[in-house]
Design an enzyme around this catalytic site. Structure first.
Site, mmCIF file in Angstrom:
data_model
loop_
_atom_site.group_PDB
_atom_site.id
_atom_site.type_symbol
_atom_site.label_atom_id
_atom_site.label_comp_id
_atom_site.label_asym_id
_atom_site.label_seq_id
_atom_site.Cartn_x
_atom_site.Cartn_y
_atom_site.Cartn_z
ATOM 1 N NE ARG A 266 -3.769 -0.888 6.576
ATOM 2 C CZ ARG A 266 -4.735 -0.408 7.350
ATOM 3 N NH1 ARG A 266 -5.929 -0.968 7.316
ATOM 4 N NH2 ARG A 266 -4.523 0.612 8.143
ATOM 5 N NE ARG A 281 -10.743 -6.710 2.587
ATOM 6 C CZ ARG A 281 -10.756 -6.410 3.885
ATOM 7 N NH1 ARG A 281 -9.642 -6.138 4.512
ATOM 8 N NH2 ARG A 281 -11.879 -6.416 4.568
ATOM 9 C CD GLU A 353 -13.082 -0.963 9.883
ATOM 10 O OE1 GLU A 353 -13.577 -2.108 9.772
ATOM 11 O OE2 GLU A 353 -11.937 -0.744 10.280
ATOM 12 C CB SER A 356 -10.285 1.884 13.799
ATOM 13 O OG SER A 356 -10.890 0.887 13.023
ATOM 14 N NE ARG A 401 -12.476 -0.054 3.082
ATOM 15 C CZ ARG A 401 -12.205 -0.876 4.089
ATOM 16 N NH1 ARG A 401 -12.470 -0.501 5.332
ATOM 17 N NH2 ARG A 401 -11.683 -2.056 3.850
#
Length: 437
Positions: A266, A281, A353, A356, A401
């Site tokens: 990403r 990130r 996070e 999802s 993470r």
RNA sequence: GGAGGGGUGCGAGAGCGGCCGAAUCGGACGGUCUCGAAAACCGUUGUGGGGGCAACCUCACCGUGGGUUCAAAUCCCACCCCCUCCGCCA
């Protein structure tokens, strides 16, 4: 893509549902889509009418010649030619409208599910549950951010990652690298009971990235290899969903459950400067994704199952986490509804996070032209017909993470990090990660 | 990368520029026969768009996109994909 027919027959209801996204521009787009759709159908109808005449004339030409009537044939041919010019014009006009409509539809987001909570943005997301969290249970030794723990123990080398590839390209080493692999392996093993393991390509075509919704709108977020016209996947969701693109599945084979380990790349173009420390990130990371293709009826139950599976990984690692129900105003473009799973990392004192759990209704399936045949098996059985599947997916485990949360949570007063029980079998006997001597 | 071959319906496979949405075989589904089954026989069997209450009408689709033509699965061009051989290679 949204269902243009639904928009056509119920523009008011569709707009009302879409209004919950709190994005006025989308409503404007919906109005434009309705107008373009109407225009297109009008033009297509006249085009098809003229075309039918041309087809009929062509047949008449053939018959005339076959009957030996050259004069009549020549005359009909001339007639057809002039009508053909008119047709050509109509075709071009309709095609232009069609292109405009298609490009617009590719940018219109999914209609939020009625179950997604109201809200304008991130601050309105609903924390459904907090599990296993006691802020007072942490000692000072656990209040050290993972990048410091990682450096002390020699298991995370951000500096050399930056040298090799740039910032936000972490290098894991020694037991740190083992931990990456163990988390990956564990996530795959834990879901192998009902998910087929896939090892998909990392580079995909434009069509593939369009099917899941990343293109055309979010091109800046993806790595693109111009020379070969290929895109690096931001998640295994992309190749997994396109696995069955342009296919028609049988209802009996749904739900179809797939999982995949893949690197995720990403550019994080829109997030420059945010959460840049450590592993919060990064540009490249490993993730195990679980995905399901279902009928509309199966979707809700499967959604819950995906959520439970992602939670189970955090539970067995004894990590505190919370479940967040994303409000309509904060949904991603393709989502009808989704839950975020956030793990607590004591060193940075943040909820990270890590998954999802998404339900896309038929939005992605329509883009991917991924359908199923309703009714048991038969090719001509009554009640059969094709319909778009529903797509759902979630991270079974997003490595960096979780890696950060593990390293911070499992840090001992002496500075070492114990290996979580469930991961020991992947650690070649190591139970404790200690500084290099 | 070089040389050749090929992409047609659920599968195999045919297809003189018009009578081809497409032969034939197989599969699947329905039926006849049978106590039941097999076999045999008969029939049905693509997707999508538009219109119509409906029977039905119409348009598009033979890898994709252009072009030639009154008319394209069929001719021309470009691209994509697959196969074989050679080269290179983890």
């Amino acid at each position: 893509m949204i269902d243009i027919r639904r928009l056509r027959t119920d523009p008011g209801g569709t707009k009302a549902a879409m209004a919950r996204r709190h994005d006025p521009a989308v409503l404007v787009d919906l109005d434009r889509a309705v107008a373009l759709d109407h225009d297109l159908r009008t033009r297509a109808a006249t085009r098809d009418g003229v075309r039918a005449q041309v087809n009929a004339l062509s047949k008449a030409v053939a018959e005339a010649y076959r009957a030996g009537d050259r004069d009549k044939g020549d005359q009909l041919k001339a007639e057809s030619r002039s009508l053909g010019e008119e047709e050509k014009r109509l075709v071009q006009q309709a095609a232009a409208v069609e292109t405009e409509l298609r490009e617009l539809l590719l940018r219109i987001p999914n209609v939020p599910s009625a179950e997604a909570p109201d809200g304008a943005g991130e601050e309105d997301n609903v924390i459904v549950r907090v599990e296993n969290f006691d802020p007072d249970s942490y000692g000072d030794h656990q209040r050290v951010p993972h990048w410091e723990v990682g450096r002390e123990l020699g298991i995370l080398d951000l500096e050399r990652g930056a040298k090799v590839s740039g910032s936000m390209f972490p290098v894991f080493r020694g037991c740190g690298a083992t931990l990456v692999r163990a988390l990956t392996q564990r996530a795959l093993d834990a879901n192998a009971d009902s998910f087929e393991e896939i090892r998909p390509p990392t580079l995909v075509r434009t069509d593939t990235l369009t099917a899941t919704g990343q293109l055309p709108k979010f091109a800046d977020d993806a790595y693109y290899i111009e020379r070969d016209d290929l895109w690096a996947i931001p998640t295994a969701e992309v190749p997994l969903t396109s696995l069955y693109r342009d296919e028609v599945l049988e209802e009996a084979e749904l739900p179809r459950r797939l999982m995949a380990y893949s690197p995720c790349l990403r550019r994080e173009a829109g997030a420059a400067g945010r959460d840049t420390r450590g592993l919060l990130r990064v540009h490249e990371f490993d993730k195990v994704e679980i995905l399901a293709l279902t009928t509309p009826e199966q979707a809700a139950a499967v959604h819950q199952d995906l959520l439970a599976r992602a939670e189970a990984r955090l539970i067995e690692l004894a990590l505190p986490y919370r479940v967040v129900d994303i409000c309509a105003g904060d949904l991603g473009q393709s989502h009808a509804r989704y839950f975020d799973l956030e793990v607590y990392a004591p060193g940075v004192d943040m909820w990270l996070e890590v998954s999802s759990i998404s339900w896309f209704s038929d939005y992605q399936a329509r883009r991917a032209n991924l359908r199923y045949r309703r009714g048991a098996g038969g090719a001509s059985g009554a009640g059969s017909g094709t319909e778009f599947v529903h797509t759902l997916n979630g991270s079974a485990l997003a490595v960096p993470r979780v890696w950060a949360a593990v390293v911070e949570t499992y840090r001992q007063p002496d500075g070492s990090v114990t290996v979580p029980e469930v991961l020991r079998r992947y650690f070649r006997g190591t139970e404790r990660i200690t500084p290099p001597t």
